[in-house]
Scaffold this motif. Structure first.
Motif, PDB file in Angstrom:
ATOM      1  N   THR A  90     -14.708  -0.794 -11.157  1.00  0.00           N
ATOM      2  CA  THR A  90     -14.726  -0.776  -9.696  1.00  0.00           C
ATOM      3  C   THR A  90     -13.714  -1.750  -9.112  1.00  0.00           C
ATOM      4  O   THR A  90     -13.044  -1.456  -8.119  1.00  0.00           O
ATOM      5  CB  THR A  90     -16.132  -1.111  -9.171  1.00  0.00           C
ATOM      6  N   LEU A  91     -13.574  -2.914  -9.726  1.00  0.00           N
ATOM      7  CA  LEU A  91     -12.554  -3.867  -9.288  1.00  0.00           C
ATOM      8  C   LEU A  91     -11.165  -3.262  -9.448  1.00  0.00           C
ATOM      9  O   LEU A  91     -10.283  -3.444  -8.600  1.00  0.00           O
ATOM     10  CB  LEU A  91     -12.670  -5.167 -10.088  1.00  0.00           C
ATOM     11  N   HIS A  92     -10.981  -2.536 -10.536  1.00  0.00           N
ATOM     12  CA  HIS A  92      -9.712  -1.827 -10.768  1.00  0.00           C
ATOM     13  C   HIS A  92      -9.476  -0.790  -9.675  1.00  0.00           C
ATOM     14  O   HIS A  92      -8.356  -0.668  -9.147  1.00  0.00           O
ATOM     15  CB  HIS A  92      -9.763  -1.178 -12.153  1.00  0.00           C
ATOM     16  N   VAL A  93     -10.515  -0.051  -9.323  1.00  0.00           N
ATOM     17  CA  VAL A  93     -10.427   0.946  -8.256  1.00  0.00           C
ATOM     18  C   VAL A  93      -9.996   0.292  -6.948  1.00  0.00           C
ATOM     19  O   VAL A  93      -9.100   0.781  -6.250  1.00  0.00           O
ATOM     20  CB  VAL A  93     -11.790   1.649  -8.054  1.00  0.00           C
ATOM     21  N   LEU A  94     -10.634  -0.822  -6.613  1.00  0.00           N
ATOM     22  CA  LEU A  94     -10.331  -1.514  -5.363  1.00  0.00           C
ATOM     23  C   LEU A  94      -8.870  -1.961  -5.320  1.00  0.00           C
ATOM     24  O   LEU A  94      -8.181  -1.783  -4.306  1.00  0.00           O
ATOM     25  CB  LEU A  94     -11.258  -2.715  -5.186  1.00  0.00           C
ATOM     26  N   VAL A  95      -8.395  -2.532  -6.412  1.00  0.00           N
ATOM     27  CA  VAL A  95      -6.995  -2.991  -6.465  1.00  0.00           C
ATOM     28  C   VAL A  95      -6.035  -1.811  -6.309  1.00  0.00           C
ATOM     29  O   VAL A  95      -5.054  -1.876  -5.549  1.00  0.00           O
ATOM     30  CB  VAL A  95      -6.723  -3.744  -7.783  1.00  0.00           C
ATOM     31  N   VAL A  96      -6.316  -0.717  -7.012  1.00  0.00           N
ATOM     32  CA  VAL A  96      -5.463   0.475  -6.935  1.00  0.00           C
ATOM     33  C   VAL A  96      -5.406   1.002  -5.507  1.00  0.00           C
ATOM     34  O   VAL A  96      -4.327   1.333  -4.984  1.00  0.00           O
ATOM     35  CB  VAL A  96      -5.974   1.573  -7.893  1.00  0.00           C
ATOM     36  N   TYR A  97      -6.559   1.069  -4.847  1.00  0.00           N
ATOM     37  CA  TYR A  97      -6.603   1.585  -3.479  1.00  0.00           C
ATOM     38  C   TYR A  97      -5.937   0.639  -2.485  1.00  0.00           C
ATOM     39  O   TYR A  97      -5.278   1.097  -1.536  1.00  0.00           O
ATOM     40  CB  TYR A  97      -8.048   1.856  -3.075  1.00  0.00           C
ATOM     41  N   LEU A  98      -6.099  -0.656  -2.680  1.00  0.00           N
ATOM     42  CA  LEU A  98      -5.436  -1.605  -1.784  1.00  0.00           C
ATOM     43  C   LEU A  98      -3.923  -1.492  -1.890  1.00  0.00           C
ATOM     44  O   LEU A  98      -3.206  -1.587  -0.885  1.00  0.00           O
ATOM     45  CB  LEU A  98      -5.891  -3.033  -2.098  1.00  0.00           C
ATOM     46  N   ILE A  99      -3.432  -1.261  -3.104  1.00  0.00           N
ATOM     47  CA  ILE A  99      -1.996  -1.053  -3.295  1.00  0.00           C
ATOM     48  C   ILE A  99      -1.564   0.247  -2.623  1.00  0.00           C
ATOM     49  O   ILE A  99      -0.522   0.306  -1.948  1.00  0.00           O
ATOM     50  CB  ILE A  99      -1.645  -1.042  -4.794  1.00  0.00           C
ATOM     51  N   ALA A 100      -2.370   1.297  -2.792  1.00  0.00           N
ATOM     52  CA  ALA A 100      -2.046   2.590  -2.180  1.00  0.00           C
ATOM     53  C   ALA A 100      -1.976   2.475  -0.662  1.00  0.00           C
ATOM     54  O   ALA A 100      -1.086   3.062  -0.029  1.00  0.00           O
ATOM     55  CB  ALA A 100      -3.086   3.637  -2.587  1.00  0.00           C
ATOM     56  N   ILE A 101      -2.898   1.717  -0.084  1.00  0.00           N
ATOM     57  CA  ILE A 101      -2.907   1.541   1.371  1.00  0.00           C
ATOM     58  C   ILE A 101      -1.622   0.886   1.848  1.00  0.00           C
ATOM     59  O   ILE A 101      -1.064   1.263   2.882  1.00  0.00           O
ATOM     60  CB  ILE A 101      -4.136   0.705   1.795  1.00  0.00           C
ATOM     61  N   GLN A 102      -1.132  -0.078   1.077  1.00  0.00           N
ATOM     62  CA  GLN A 102       0.094  -0.777   1.455  1.00  0.00           C
ATOM     63  C   GLN A 102       1.303   0.163   1.454  1.00  0.00           C
ATOM     64  O   GLN A 102       2.262  -0.044   2.209  1.00  0.00           O
ATOM     65  CB  GLN A 102       0.349  -1.949   0.495  1.00  0.00           C
ATOM     66  N   PHE A 103       1.267   1.191   0.627  1.00  0.00           N
ATOM     67  CA  PHE A 103       2.355   2.160   0.590  1.00  0.00           C
ATOM     68  C   PHE A 103       2.161   3.249   1.652  1.00  0.00           C
ATOM     69  O   PHE A 103       3.123   3.685   2.289  1.00  0.00           O
ATOM     70  CB  PHE A 103       2.438   2.816  -0.794  1.00  0.00           C
ATOM     71  N   GLU A 104       0.926   3.701   1.814  1.00  0.00           N
ATOM     72  CA  GLU A 104       0.663   4.860   2.663  1.00  0.00           C
ATOM     73  C   GLU A 104       0.698   4.540   4.153  1.00  0.00           C
ATOM     74  O   GLU A 104       1.316   5.287   4.934  1.00  0.00           O
ATOM     75  CB  GLU A 104      -0.700   5.470   2.297  1.00  0.00           C
ATOM     76  N   ASN A 105       0.011   3.482   4.571  1.00  0.00           N
ATOM     77  CA  ASN A 105      -0.123   3.216   6.003  1.00  0.00           C
ATOM     78  C   ASN A 105       1.216   3.046   6.723  1.00  0.00           C
ATOM     79  O   ASN A 105       1.430   3.675   7.764  1.00  0.00           O
ATOM     80  CB  ASN A 105      -1.026   2.003   6.233  1.00  0.00           C
ATOM     81  N   PRO A 106       2.139   2.225   6.199  1.00  0.00           N
ATOM     82  CA  PRO A 106       3.426   2.094   6.901  1.00  0.00           C
ATOM     83  C   PRO A 106       4.213   3.407   6.936  1.00  0.00           C
ATOM     84  O   PRO A 106       4.866   3.712   7.938  1.00  0.00           O
ATOM     85  CB  PRO A 106       4.169   1.024   6.082  1.00  0.00           C
ATOM     86  N   PHE A 107       4.151   4.178   5.842  1.00  0.00           N
ATOM     87  CA  PHE A 107       4.902   5.432   5.793  1.00  0.00           C
ATOM     88  C   PHE A 107       4.343   6.425   6.806  1.00  0.00           C
ATOM     89  O   PHE A 107       5.097   7.084   7.533  1.00  0.00           O
ATOM     90  CB  PHE A 107       4.849   6.016   4.387  1.00  0.00           C
ATOM     91  N   THR A 108       3.014   6.538   6.844  1.00  0.00           N
ATOM     92  CA  THR A 108       2.375   7.442   7.800  1.00  0.00           C
ATOM     93  C   THR A 108       2.644   7.002   9.231  1.00  0.00           C
ATOM     94  O   THR A 108       2.908   7.824  10.111  1.00  0.00           O
ATOM     95  CB  THR A 108       0.858   7.508   7.547  1.00  0.00           C
ATOM     96  N   ALA A 109       2.576   5.694   9.470  1.00  0.00           N
ATOM     97  CA  ALA A 109       2.869   5.174  10.808  1.00  0.00           C
ATOM     98  C   ALA A 109       4.292   5.526  11.216  1.00  0.00           C
ATOM     99  O   ALA A 109       4.561   5.846  12.388  1.00  0.00           O
ATOM    100  CB  ALA A 109       2.671   3.662  10.840  1.00  0.00           C
TER     101      ALA A 109
END
Length: 218
Positions: A173-192
């Motif tokens: 689960t900690l691995h999942v959280l880290v993976v998703y936090l990294i994904a958010i850093q890539f996705e949110n600025p691009f989508t914005a």
């Protein structure tokens, strides 16, 4: 028996020799990596839209089906990995089970309600296909977090780990959280950036006294 008091004690309860654990971790990391690479390529080249004869709606639904299927495989591999791992008595009992069911309930609520709010294309990267929403969604669960699907999924992973009583599940689960936090850093600025470009084009059309039309060329 008490809970592990250090990370060393926790990892002693995880069987890293089980290949299923590594496969599960790899699948968790692969999924967001896959859909980000494919979606960005689609945004830049329209290769999926071309594949579907210019029908970007159909192309987006095809990617949605692929992402959903990969999610089912990821969940299957996670459950299989948990079955191969040792349990811990401290993660058993009614209170832990109540916490597990609560996490699963809230996690699934976040995932389902965010999908309801966004729709299929909004949930599965329709922005990258040029299928943009009219405005920012602010209703539940987006009034609580800007990434309810990711955090809801993380809660479901943790709930499942507690339900099985597996320390390895907490580690994953900690691995999942880290993976998703990294994904958010890539996705949110691009989508914005996609929406900022649309807003700029709208403003330019308005200033020129022309109606705004979305660009649909391939």
């Amino acid at each position: 028996m008490s809970l592990p008091t250090s990370l060393a004690e926790l990892t002693d309860l995880v069987d890293f020799n089980q290949r299923s654990l590594l496969i599960s971790a790899a699948a968790i990391a692969f999924n967001p990596t896959f859909w980000n690479i494919v979606a960005r390529r689609e945004y830049r080249t329209k290769f999926l839209t071309r594949l579907f004869g210019g029908n970007r709606q159909a192309a987006c639904y095809a990617l949605a089906a692929t992402i959903f299927s990969l999610g089912l495989i990821r969940d299957f591999l996670y459950e299989r990995a948990l079955r191969d791992q040792p349990s811990h008595p401290a993660l058993e009992g009614p209170l832990v089970n109540y916490a597990a069911y609560a996490l699963l309930a809230v996690g699934n609520l976040f995932v389902i309600s965010s999908t309801w709010q966004l729709g299929i294309t909004g949930t599965f990267l329709g922005d990258y296909f040029g299928i943009l929403m009219d405005g920012i969604v602010t209703g539940f669960p987006f009034n609580i977090t800007n990434a309810p699907m990711y955090y809801g999924s993380t809660m479901s992973f943790l709930g499942t780990a507690l339900l099985y009583g597996k320390p390895a599940g907490i580690l994953i689960t900690l691995h999942v959280l880290v993976v998703y936090l990294i994904a958010i850093q890539f996705e949110n600025p691009f989508t914005a950036g996609i929406y900022a470009k649309r807003d700029k084009e709208r403003a330019q059309a308005k200033a020129a006294g022309k109606p705004y039309e979305e660009k649909k060329e391939l």
